[in-house]
Design a protein around this motif. Structure first.
Motif, PDB file in Angstrom:
ATOM      1  N   ALA A   1       0.838  -1.205   0.000  1.00  0.00           N
ATOM      2  CA  ALA A   1       0.000   0.000   0.000  1.00  0.00           C
ATOM      3  C   ALA A   1       0.870   1.251   0.000  1.00  0.00           C
TER       4      ALA A   1
ATOM      5  N   TYR B   1      -3.570   2.449   4.105  1.00  0.00           N
ATOM      6  CA  TYR B   1      -3.332   1.151   4.733  1.00  0.00           C
ATOM      7  C   TYR B   1      -4.644   0.430   4.990  1.00  0.00           C
ATOM      8  N   ASP B   2      -4.624  -0.885   4.844  1.00  0.00           N
ATOM      9  CA  ASP B   2      -5.736  -1.735   5.205  1.00  0.00           C
ATOM     10  C   ASP B   2      -5.825  -1.768   6.735  1.00  0.00           C
ATOM     11  N   ARG B   3      -6.997  -1.494   7.265  1.00  0.00           N
ATOM     12  CA  ARG B   3      -7.158  -1.426   8.724  1.00  0.00           C
ATOM     13  C   ARG B   3      -6.880  -2.775   9.396  1.00  0.00           C
TER      14      ARG B   3
END
Length: 187
Positions: free
Chosen positions: A74, A81-83
């Protein structure tokens, strides 16, 4: 010690993420057993001894590795960002890390898999929030998915490592040029 793992990326978190090789083609998993995970921990130099891992430690390590790779990808792509990945890495980083001890012979670090994994996650936090972010690059070999820190002069490094990807691609390019030259000469 027989070294089976390579560390060309310039940061332990990136080398850890690279333990699943060739993500876009025939994937090659390095952590196939607790012994292989422990070997990586030792060979990385993060610890001098590791309490033997269990299968559940391998599963957790793979989860953290994939979260690190998702965050690095990312960051390279300029995306958010992916949580879920953030939660996995931050959760691992919150655990107690591998702690070096001073002995009469010098520094010695013995740790559990969880402690070494915390150390790796902390490296990821430092890397992704630190000054080396602009130096991160993905290997120029289309088969390779390693990300490395390019500290070369002029930031001209193209491959994660000459031994693995650089020589292979240079040899392929040479063979292609030679074949083309032979075809041209035959006409």
């Amino acid at each position: 010690m027989n070294l089976d793992h390579v560390f060309p990326c310039g940061d332990p978190a990136l080398d850890f993420a690279a333990t699943l090789r060739a993500r876009r083609s025939v994937r090659f998993e390095m952590f196939v057993s607790p012994d292989r995970l422990d070997a990586w921990y030792l060979e990385s130099g993060l610890v001098d001894a590791v309490i033997p891992s269990r299968e559940s430690d391998v599963e957790r390590a793979i989860e953290v590795r994939e979260a690190i790779y998702a965050l690095v990808s990312a960051r390279l792509a300029g995306q958010e960002y992916d949580r879920g990945a953030l939660a996995v890495v931050n959760g691992a980083a919150r655990k107690p890390p591998a702690t070096p001890q001073l002995t009469p012979a010098g520094r010695w670090t013995e740790a559990s898999s969880e402690e070494v994994l915390s150390t790796v996650a902390r490296h990821a936090v430092e890397l992704l929030s630190g000054p080396d972010v602009p130096l991160m690059k993905e290997c120029g070999n289309p088969e390779c998915t390693r990300v490395y820190i390019d500290r070369s002069r002029g930031m001209r490094r193209q491959w994660c490592g000459m031994e693995s990807c650089g020589n292979k691609l240079k040899a392929q390019a040479y063979r292609a040029r030679k074949k083309q030259a032979q075809a041209s000469a035959a006409r």
